[in-house]
Design a protein around this motif. Structure first.
Motif, PDB file in Angstrom:
ATOM      1  N   TYR A   1      40.806  34.073  40.758  1.00 60.48           N
ATOM      2  CA  TYR A   1      41.908  34.909  41.221  1.00 60.48           C
ATOM      3  C   TYR A   1      41.647  36.379  40.915  1.00 60.48           C
ATOM      4  CZ  TYR A   1      46.586  36.614  42.149  1.00 60.48           C
ATOM      5  OH  TYR A   1      47.647  37.313  42.667  1.00 60.48           O
ATOM      6  N   TYR A   2      41.079  36.659  39.766  1.00 63.44           N
ATOM      7  CA  TYR A   2      40.759  38.033  39.387  1.00 63.44           C
ATOM      8  C   TYR A   2      39.891  38.710  40.440  1.00 63.44           C
ATOM      9  CZ  TYR A   2      38.457  41.864  36.889  1.00 63.44           C
ATOM     10  OH  TYR A   2      37.939  43.091  36.526  1.00 63.44           O
TER      11      TYR A   2
ATOM     12  N   VAL B   1      45.187  40.204  34.256  1.00 61.42           N
ATOM     13  CA  VAL B   1      45.725  40.005  35.607  1.00 61.42           C
ATOM     14  C   VAL B   1      47.235  39.761  35.499  1.00 61.42           C
ATOM     15  CG1 VAL B   1      45.480  38.721  37.759  1.00 61.42           C
ATOM     16  CG2 VAL B   1      43.527  38.925  36.213  1.00 61.42           C
TER      17      VAL B   1
ATOM     18  N   ASP C   1      49.491  39.356  37.597  1.00 60.16           N
ATOM     19  CA  ASP C   1      50.027  38.363  38.530  1.00 60.16           C
ATOM     20  C   ASP C   1      50.109  36.977  37.909  1.00 60.16           C
ATOM     21  OD1 ASP C   1      49.959  40.462  40.256  1.00 60.16           O
ATOM     22  OD2 ASP C   1      48.405  39.667  41.564  1.00 60.16           O
TER      23      ASP C   1
ATOM     24  N   SER D   1      39.441  37.681  43.692  1.00 59.24           N
ATOM     25  CA  SER D   1      39.800  37.516  45.104  1.00 59.24           C
ATOM     26  C   SER D   1      41.294  37.585  45.399  1.00 59.24           C
ATOM     27  CB  SER D   1      39.291  36.165  45.596  1.00 59.24           C
ATOM     28  OG  SER D   1      39.998  35.114  44.941  1.00 59.24           O
ATOM     29  N   LYS D   2      42.136  37.505  44.350  1.00 58.84           N
ATOM     30  CA  LYS D   2      43.591  37.385  44.524  1.00 58.84           C
ATOM     31  C   LYS D   2      43.970  36.097  45.257  1.00 58.84           C
ATOM     32  CE  LYS D   2      44.394  41.262  42.489  1.00 58.84           C
ATOM     33  NZ  LYS D   2      44.967  41.272  41.113  1.00 58.84           N
ATOM     34  N   ASP D   3      43.132  35.074  45.127  1.00 60.70           N
ATOM     35  CA  ASP D   3      43.359  33.785  45.785  1.00 60.70           C
ATOM     36  C   ASP D   3      43.019  32.682  44.789  1.00 60.70           C
ATOM     37  OD1 ASP D   3      43.485  31.527  47.348  1.00 60.70           O
ATOM     38  OD2 ASP D   3      41.948  32.150  48.781  1.00 60.70           O
TER      39      ASP D   3
ATOM     40  N   THR E   1      53.274  29.126  40.677  1.00 61.25           N
ATOM     41  CA  THR E   1      51.818  29.036  40.576  1.00 61.25           C
ATOM     42  C   THR E   1      51.382  27.736  39.909  1.00 61.25           C
ATOM     43  OG1 THR E   1      51.582  31.440  40.488  1.00 61.25           O
ATOM     44  CG2 THR E   1      49.730  30.143  39.684  1.00 61.25           C
TER      45      THR E   1
END
Length: 359
Positions: free
Chosen positions: A311-312, A255, A257, A314-316, A277
């Motif tokens: 996060y992977y 990921v 991000d 849902s991106k949340d 983050t």
């Protein structure tokens, strides 16, 4: 290895000659900059960390800096020399992956012939060197009936603990979930209950089943003989990827991000103290967790189980853990672990509206 469940999904590199490996000078820089921030230990993982061309030099540096050492390895190239070097480090702990109690199962999962016997040799070298050793078995449909046999094997090998990992729906693991090669949530919950309530009482080997804390009895969570609490410690770790990048954890390889900077160009103190983050997690955990994780009584200990995995999918970063979501959908999330306030709010939403009757 060609592991079917790998959450990194790298290209096969059997001799370690083509993959990117962390330069030793970057490793030394990270250690030097991290110690003033409170660094107490290093965990070497990968891919396969023992494939690193300069692994002995890295181990020597860890020993010199008097850092605690944890290694996760498939074991196939861990000979007696490497084992003795590991043993010289402070509080060495080595987890060796073994996904079957027999060669056929393990080698089907790992994709390389003879890797079962090589892994057993590694365990014996490590045990002979007086290192604390743990076996890690990733649970899937092909090996679910070998759990008890794995514990018996651990007893014969003289290891201290066995950890049963849940295959995460990430990269190759995601494909296994989609193909039905992993266990259902009902099977995972039932297996965990049997491991912790029944199997654990029949062996001297410490057993850890890696489902979220909400599913573990308090006697296992707070026992001194629990094989480890199963919490990743997300607020106190920082990943360093093979290319020298800093990341939330190893998931940064999957990921992008979650990658924050680079050891060659960024000071670690700046990464640690100013990455948005990381600051958001320190300010928001556990109270900003959403869904079932936000309502769970164990959230202050569990911290969402695996923020990177959440996060992977849902991106949340505040999203609930997939395991708990699935259990909630099936009605098998432990009601005793949901806060009374959350239950009350849920019941109010389900109540029919009051009817006003006129004269």
């Amino acid at each position: 290895m060609r592991c079917r469940h790998c959450w990194l999904a790298p290209k096969f590199d059997g001799d370690g000659s083509r993959s990117v490996t962390l330069p030793v000078e970057f490793f030394a820089t990270v250690i030097r900059e991290a110690k003033p921030l409170g660094l107490s230990g290093v965990k070497l993982t990968g891919g396969e960390p023992l494939l690193h061309t300069h692994i002995l030099e890295i181990l020597k540096l860890i020993q010199k800096e008097e850092l605690n050492l944890t290694i996760e390895t498939n074991g196939v190239i861990c000979d007696s020399t490497i084992a003795r070097k590991i043993a010289l480090c402070r509080s060495p702990f080595v987890s060796v992956s073994l996904d079957g109690a027999d060669p056929e199962t393990h080698e089907w999962v790992r994709g390389v012939p003879s890797c079962y016997s090589d892994a057993l040799k590694a365990v014996r070298h490590l045990v002979d060197a007086k290192i604390e050793v743990q076996l890690i078995m990733s649970l899937m449909r092909c090996n679910k009936d070998e759990v008890e046999a794995m514990v018996s094997l651990a007893e014969r090998l003289g290891v201290g603990s066995v950890k049963f990992n849940i295959v995460q729906p990430t990269a190759r693991g995601h494909k296994m979930h989609d193909a039905g090669e992993t266990l259902t949530i009902e099977e995972l919950v039932d297996l965990g209950r049997w491991v912790e309530d029944t199997l654990a009482s029949s062996t001297r080997v410490r057993l850890l089943y890696s489902h979220p804390l909400a599913f573990r009895p308090f006697s296992k969570i707070f026992s001194s003989n629990n094989g480890g609490c199963g919490v990743c410690g997300i607020l106190n770790i920082l990943g360093v990827l093979a290319n020298g990048s800093y990341a939330l954890c190893g998931m940064g390889a999957t990921v992008p991000d979650l990658v924050f900077g680079h050891a060659a160009s960024d000071r670690l103190v700046d990464i640690w103290n100013a990455t948005p983050t990381l600051l958001k997690l320190r300010e928001g955990l556990p109270h900003r967790l959403e869904g079932i994780c936000g309502r769970c009584l164990m959230k202050a200990y569990c911290l969402g189980s695996c923020i990177a995995q959440n996060y992977y999918l849902s991106k949340d970063i505040w999203a609930p853990f997939w395991y708990c979501v699935e259990a909630q959908k099936k009605g098998i999330f432990p009601k005793s672990r949901i806060s009374p306030e959350a239950i009350e709010r849920s019941q109010k939403r389900l109540q029919p509206p009051a009817l006003g009757l006129g004269a």
